[in-house]
Design an enzyme around this catalytic site. Sequence first.
Site, PDB file in Angstrom:
ATOM      1  N   ASN A   1       2.242  -6.440  -0.619  1.00  0.00           N
ATOM      2  CA  ASN A   1       1.283  -7.532  -0.734  1.00  0.00           C
ATOM      3  C   ASN A   1       1.440  -8.487   0.446  1.00  0.00           C
ATOM      4  OD1 ASN A   1      -0.609  -9.283  -2.480  1.00  0.00           O
ATOM      5  ND2 ASN A   1       1.095 -10.684  -2.069  1.00  0.00           N
ATOM      6  N   GLU A   2       0.360  -8.699   1.178  1.00  0.00           N
ATOM      7  CA  GLU A   2       0.293  -9.662   2.271  1.00  0.00           C
ATOM      8  C   GLU A   2       1.501  -9.593   3.218  1.00  0.00           C
ATOM      9  OE1 GLU A   2      -0.606 -13.475   0.498  1.00  0.00           O
ATOM     10  OE2 GLU A   2      -2.620 -12.827  -0.069  1.00  0.00           O
TER      11      GLU A   2
END
Length: 314
Positions: A138-139
């Site tokens: 994630n990110e």
Amino acid sequence: FVRMGGNSSTSYNWENNASNAGADYQDYSDDYWCNQLSVSSADRNIPAIVTSSIIDQALKYNAKPLITLQMADYVAADKNGIVKSAAPNSRWCQVFPSKDSAFSLSPDLNDGKVYMDEYVNFLKNKYGAGNIMYALDNEPDLWNGSHPLLHPKPQTCKELISKSIILAKAVKAVDDSAEVFGFVSYGFGGYLAFQWASDWSSVQGKYSWFIDYFLDNMKLASDTAGMRLVDVLDLHWYPEAKGDNRITSSSANTNKDKLARLQAPRTLWDSDYVENSWIAQSGRSYLPLIPKIQSSINKYNPNTKLSFTEFNYG
């Protein structure tokens, strides 16, 4: 679909369901996911009970689950509160994409290691092949800011490509029918230059933005591997559009803010619309976003799907 995401998903340990909040809250390791999903006290140490709860809810409503796989080197080892020092130490378990030995449905909680392919095998054993989609973390463009103890050094373009290839291969080796989502970028700075990574200028070459670089490198790796590694280009979108205030702000409630919020989705698709934002001012050639991204897909990795799995218009 139903998605397991957010900053704490980067630090989630499927073996014991611990996670670390990172910069969101004092680098705190705890039972966050179990609390959010109301997992009973008796079940909180069952491997992947958090993931199973999310998957079960998704399947109940005939939705497909998208589960985050951890790629940033370490995950929370315990649920014992504030962590004060960066990995490696006993408060963290090291993450490996591949176990390179026999899988177990009862993972070793004392070896300080967590294996992603064993995680995928665990879920495949429970839910069958092809029923779960996987996100490559994630990110990652924000890891050193969102998780300063887990990944303290700024991430690089080459690091992301290497980690993405290795983890995607590990997933496909266990479940070749699973769809893989990457690179799960936080927003425009990630699309443009991987949050201005230190090696972007050295790898940019012919590419107009980082999305091109990611797509092309995943296509080349897929061709070499003889299989598609990333099925879906996954992005997050938090508009910078303003009325009197940025529309995502909790204080953005003036008439101008409301009008800007109403029009802001046009930045995704409408070439005649120019929002009031720094993105529209300095990145006009990249707008509207969806046609620009689709053009990159068509050029560098045809037939890649496109998803926006986080967005917020205030």
